[in-house]
Scaffold this motif. Structure first.
Motif, short mmCIF file in Angstrom:
data_model
loop_
_atom_site.label_atom_id
_atom_site.label_comp_id
_atom_site.label_asym_id
_atom_site.label_seq_id
_atom_site.Cartn_x
_atom_site.Cartn_y
_atom_site.Cartn_z
N ARG A 157 47.98 -9.87 75.68
CA ARG A 157 48.78 -11.04 76.04
C ARG A 157 47.85 -12.02 76.75
N LEU A 158 48.36 -13.22 77.03
CA LEU A 158 47.52 -14.27 77.62
C LEU A 158 48.26 -14.94 78.78
N ASP A 159 47.49 -15.50 79.70
CA ASP A 159 48.07 -16.12 80.88
C ASP A 159 47.87 -17.64 80.82
N HIS A 160 48.94 -18.38 81.04
CA HIS A 160 48.98 -19.85 80.97
C HIS A 160 48.98 -20.32 79.51
N GLY A 161 47.91 -20.97 79.05
CA GLY A 161 47.86 -21.37 77.63
C GLY A 161 48.26 -22.80 77.33
N TYR A 162 48.54 -23.61 78.36
CA TYR A 162 49.13 -24.94 78.12
C TYR A 162 48.28 -25.85 77.23
N ASN A 163 46.93 -25.82 77.44
CA ASN A 163 46.08 -26.72 76.64
C ASN A 163 46.14 -26.41 75.15
N MET A 164 46.66 -25.25 74.81
CA MET A 164 46.78 -24.88 73.39
C MET A 164 47.68 -25.85 72.63
N LEU A 165 48.55 -26.57 73.34
CA LEU A 165 49.46 -27.51 72.67
C LEU A 165 48.69 -28.58 71.89
N ALA A 166 47.40 -28.76 72.21
CA ALA A 166 46.60 -29.73 71.46
C ALA A 166 46.33 -29.26 70.03
N ASP A 167 46.63 -28.01 69.72
CA ASP A 167 46.40 -27.48 68.37
C ASP A 167 47.69 -26.86 67.83
N LEU A 207 58.05 -16.19 82.52
CA LEU A 207 57.80 -16.96 83.74
C LEU A 207 57.40 -16.04 84.88
N GLY A 208 56.29 -16.39 85.54
CA GLY A 208 55.85 -15.63 86.71
C GLY A 208 55.67 -16.55 87.89
N THR A 209 55.11 -16.00 88.98
CA THR A 209 54.92 -16.82 90.18
C THR A 209 53.46 -17.14 90.45
N ASP A 210 52.52 -16.37 89.88
CA ASP A 210 51.08 -16.59 90.03
C ASP A 210 50.62 -16.28 91.46
N ASP A 211 50.86 -17.21 92.37
CA ASP A 211 50.40 -17.05 93.76
C ASP A 211 51.52 -17.51 94.68
N PRO A 212 52.61 -16.73 94.75
CA PRO A 212 53.85 -17.27 95.33
C PRO A 212 53.75 -17.73 96.77
N PRO A 261 52.49 -12.69 73.70
CA PRO A 261 53.11 -13.14 74.95
C PRO A 261 52.19 -14.05 75.76
N PHE A 262 52.78 -15.07 76.35
CA PHE A 262 52.10 -15.94 77.31
C PHE A 262 52.85 -15.87 78.63
N THR A 263 52.13 -15.55 79.70
CA THR A 263 52.75 -15.54 81.03
C THR A 263 52.39 -16.86 81.70
N MET A 264 53.33 -17.44 82.39
CA MET A 264 53.03 -18.75 82.98
C MET A 264 53.82 -18.98 84.26
N ALA A 265 53.34 -19.96 85.02
CA ALA A 265 53.99 -20.27 86.29
C ALA A 265 53.97 -21.78 86.45
N CYS A 266 55.12 -22.33 86.77
CA CYS A 266 55.22 -23.79 86.84
C CYS A 266 54.71 -24.33 88.17
N TRP A 267 54.90 -23.56 89.23
CA TRP A 267 54.70 -24.11 90.57
C TRP A 267 53.28 -23.96 91.08
N SER A 268 52.48 -23.10 90.43
CA SER A 268 51.15 -22.77 90.97
C SER A 268 50.11 -23.79 90.51
N SER A 269 50.44 -25.04 90.78
CA SER A 269 49.52 -26.11 90.42
C SER A 269 49.67 -27.18 91.49
N LEU A 294 64.56 -11.10 78.63
CA LEU A 294 64.20 -10.01 77.71
C LEU A 294 62.76 -10.12 77.23
N ALA A 295 62.22 -11.35 77.19
CA ALA A 295 60.80 -11.52 76.81
C ALA A 295 59.90 -10.79 77.81
N GLY A 296 60.31 -10.76 79.06
CA GLY A 296 59.52 -10.07 80.08
C GLY A 296 59.39 -8.58 79.76
N VAL A 297 60.47 -8.00 79.28
CA VAL A 297 60.43 -6.57 78.91
C VAL A 297 59.51 -6.37 77.71
#
Ligand code: ADE
Ligand code: ZN
Length: 366
Positions: free
Chosen positions: A226-236, A281-286, A249-257, A316-319
């Motif tokens: 699986r991969l973490d984040h991945g946002y720049n991939m939207l360019a392709d 959705l994760g927390t990254d560095d809560p 699977p892509f794990t990501m966190a909205c607030w850790s920026s 369910l994606a988390g599982v």
């Protein structure tokens, strides 16, 4: 009859899996200050202002500096236990797979088995008290580690195998350590039966620093599960379509920026979700970003106008994306489905208001 459930309570109660959390970014500031004092470590600022920085690189510096405050197994156990308590109380996390960077802690004399065993002890206490299961992912920060240190970490793992430590991860700034620099370690980890992930295409990196082809390298060369984040991939868009087809699977966190990037990142998460990707959705560095799992979910749902259907899909994606064995996954999926059915039945159909408080008491259902 009990009162219908508000949408905010509903979102907090949705059962969740946390797959993107760094233990060094999840230590309560007050705990860090206490541990630093106990271990004779000087921190640059008091607890109230410790978790402040200007940019991603400043954040990484504070993260590494803070980590030096943990030295003894009991320190790691406390950090892990409190982290599980926060995941349970502020978002109903039921299972977590947690990154730890051994090289953050070894400079002060802690050894790999002391670190791993301390964390495992804290996680086990968290499971006993809150019913949250967990695993560990040993992680390499490419901003401060060389590829040879990734091999060293694998040697530590082989010398001190622990059932709870099930995989490896790669974090830090992608621009100083592109995926192919880690090929040998990731291949070796695969041969050793470890799961593999990597931070990639994080949107604090320019497109040329974290380009979409890094996703291809992580998947096809490094063999990432699986991969973490991945946002720049939207360019392709072609690559996005492939990742959606393969349900990587892509794990990501909205607030850790940094704050100005949060709305753009949330929009990227929406687009990735709509493209059919398997997102968690994760927390990254809560604690470092002053967020919780419940708050992260509520802020994404508020900004994207999402409802119960999206909550069920993400829950369910988390599982699916977890690295649990098939029988545990099946049991967890059944538990989640039953819980989601009960939550749907209790939800006030007229309420879609969202409370953006970081910490709310965990509501009770029924
Ligand atoms: N270490 C902790 N959080 C991170 C993030 N979001 N990106 C890269 N490295 C990290
Ligand atoms: Zn991360």
């Amino acid at each position: 009859m009990t009162a219908p459930l508000s949408f905010s309570d509903y979102l907090d109660l949705v059962p969740k899996v946390e797959l993107h959390l760094h233990i060094a970014g999840a230590i309560r500031a007050t705990t860090l200050v206490e541990l630093a004092a106990k271990n004779g470590v000087r921190l640059p600022r008091p607890a109230e202002t410790l978790y402040q920085w200007q940019d991603f690189y400043g954040f990484l510096e504070v993260l590494r500096l803070g980590a030096l405050s943990l030295r003894h197994p009991a320190d790691f156990a406390r950090a892990a236990y409190e982290c599980v308590e926060d995941l349970h109380r502020h978002g109903n996390v039921r299972h977590a797979e947690i990154f730890f960077n051994p090289h953050y802690f070894t400079p002060n004399g802690a050894t790999y088995p002391e670190i791993a065993d301390g964390l495992i002890e804290g996680l086990a206490r968290g499971e006993r008290e809150f019913g949250v299961s967990s695993r560990l992912i040993a992680c390499i920060d490419r901003s401060v580690c060389l590829p040879s240190e990734a091999l060293q970490m694998l040697e530590w793992m082989a010398a001190h195998p622990r059932e709870a430590v099930i995989g490896i991860g790669l974090d830090g700034a992608e621009r100083v350590g592109p995926p192919l620099a880690w090929l040998e370690a990731w291949r070796r980890a695969g041969r050793a039966g470890l799961f593999r992930t990597a931070h990639v295409c994080e949107d604090n990196q320019a497109l040329f620093e974290g380009p979409p082809e890094h996703v291809t390298h992580c998947r096809d060369a490094l063999g990432c599960d699986r991969l973490d984040h991945g946002y720049n991939m939207l360019a392709d868009p072609g690559l996005v379509a492939r990742m959606a087809r393969e349900q990587v699977p892509f794990t990501m966190a909205c607030w850790s920026s940094i704050p100005p990037n949060r709305a753009p990142r949330r929009e990227r998460i929406r687009r990735m979700h709509e493209a059919g990707l398997l997102l968690v959705l994760g927390t990254d560095d809560p604690t470092m970003f002053h967020t919780t799992m419940g708050h992260g979910w509520r802020s994404v749902f508020a900004g994207n106008g999402w409802g119960p259907a999206e909550a069920r899909r993400l829950s369910l994606a988390g599982v699916t994306a977890s690295w649990l064995p098939a029988d545990r996954k099946a049991a967890l999926a059944a538990e989640f489905t039953a819980r989601l059915d009960a939550l749907d039945a209790a939800l006030d159909p007229a309420d879609r208001a969202i409370d953006l408080a970081v910490e709310r008491p965990l509501p009770r259902l029924g």
